[in-house]
Design an enzyme around this catalytic site. Structure first.
Site, PDB file in Angstrom:
ATOM      1  CD  GLU A   1     -11.788  22.079   2.238  1.00  0.00           C
ATOM      2  OE1 GLU A   1     -12.751  22.544   2.876  1.00  0.00           O
ATOM      3  OE2 GLU A   1     -11.862  21.045   1.546  1.00  0.00           O
TER       4      GLU A   1
ATOM      5  CE1 TYR B   1      -0.788  31.806   5.185  1.00  0.00           C
ATOM      6  CE2 TYR B   1      -1.403  29.549   4.708  1.00  0.00           C
ATOM      7  CZ  TYR B   1      -0.798  30.479   5.531  1.00  0.00           C
ATOM      8  OH  TYR B   1      -0.189  30.077   6.692  1.00  0.00           O
TER       9      TYR B   1
END
Length: 172
Positions: free
Chosen positions: A136, A142
């Site tokens: 996570e 990202y």
């Protein structure tokens, strides 16, 4: 904090193996069985495998040093070295691995930007990567850096099939 980047060569294979084992194990050992971790480490990071990857002209590795200490590394792939067929206009970021004590210091962002710069130098229109669906923190990072999920693929940790999200960023 001073950061230096050094392109890896075949002579760096043992150092690459050591940091690969350390960073991968530290990141994923808590969520995987010891047997599957051992099997994956032995398959993915044995010296013969790493030397083949280092010898592939479509793959490049870069060590990141913080204040002259090896802190992490980046692996990028183009053309036929990509782990998925994403086309000639794409560059894959296969690995950004950072030692635990250097995480949260901006080194991941630095290496990600290095990969994006390399993509632009090679006239690529997209960068992409695979990230485990249970990672996570990486997914959030990202997303923050402008990547979006465009698909999934299977990743094998020993005998366990896991799902990686394929995330992509279009370069302007």
């Amino acid at each position: 904090m001073s950061i230096a980047i050094k392109k890896c060569t075949l002579e760096d294979s043992r150092k690459l193996q050591e940091i690969s084992y350390e960073t991968f194990n530290d990141t994923f050992k808590h969520q995987n069985s010891a047997e599957n971790m051992r099997a994956y480490l032995e398959k993915a990071f044995n010296l013969n495998q790493l030397e083949q990857e280092l010898s592939n002209s479509s793959s490049q590795f870069f060590f990141a040093y913080v204040n002259d200490e090896l802190a992490g590394y980046l692996k990028i792939n183009t053309d036929d070295a990509q782990s998925e067929d994403m086309g000639d206009e794409s560059l894959e970021i296969e690995r950004i691995y950072i030692k635990y004590e250097f995480q949260r210091d901006g080194l991941g962002k630095y290496l990600l930007n290095k990969a994006i710069d390399m993509a632009r130098e090679h006239h690529k229109k997209k960068v992409w990567l695979g990230v485990w669906e249970k990672n996570e923190n990486a997914i959030a990072f990202y997303n923050k850096m402008g990547f979006v999920q465009v698909g999934t693929h299977s990743f094998y940790m020993g005998d366990e099939e896991q799902t990686d999200y394929i995330m992509s960023k279009t370069l302007i």
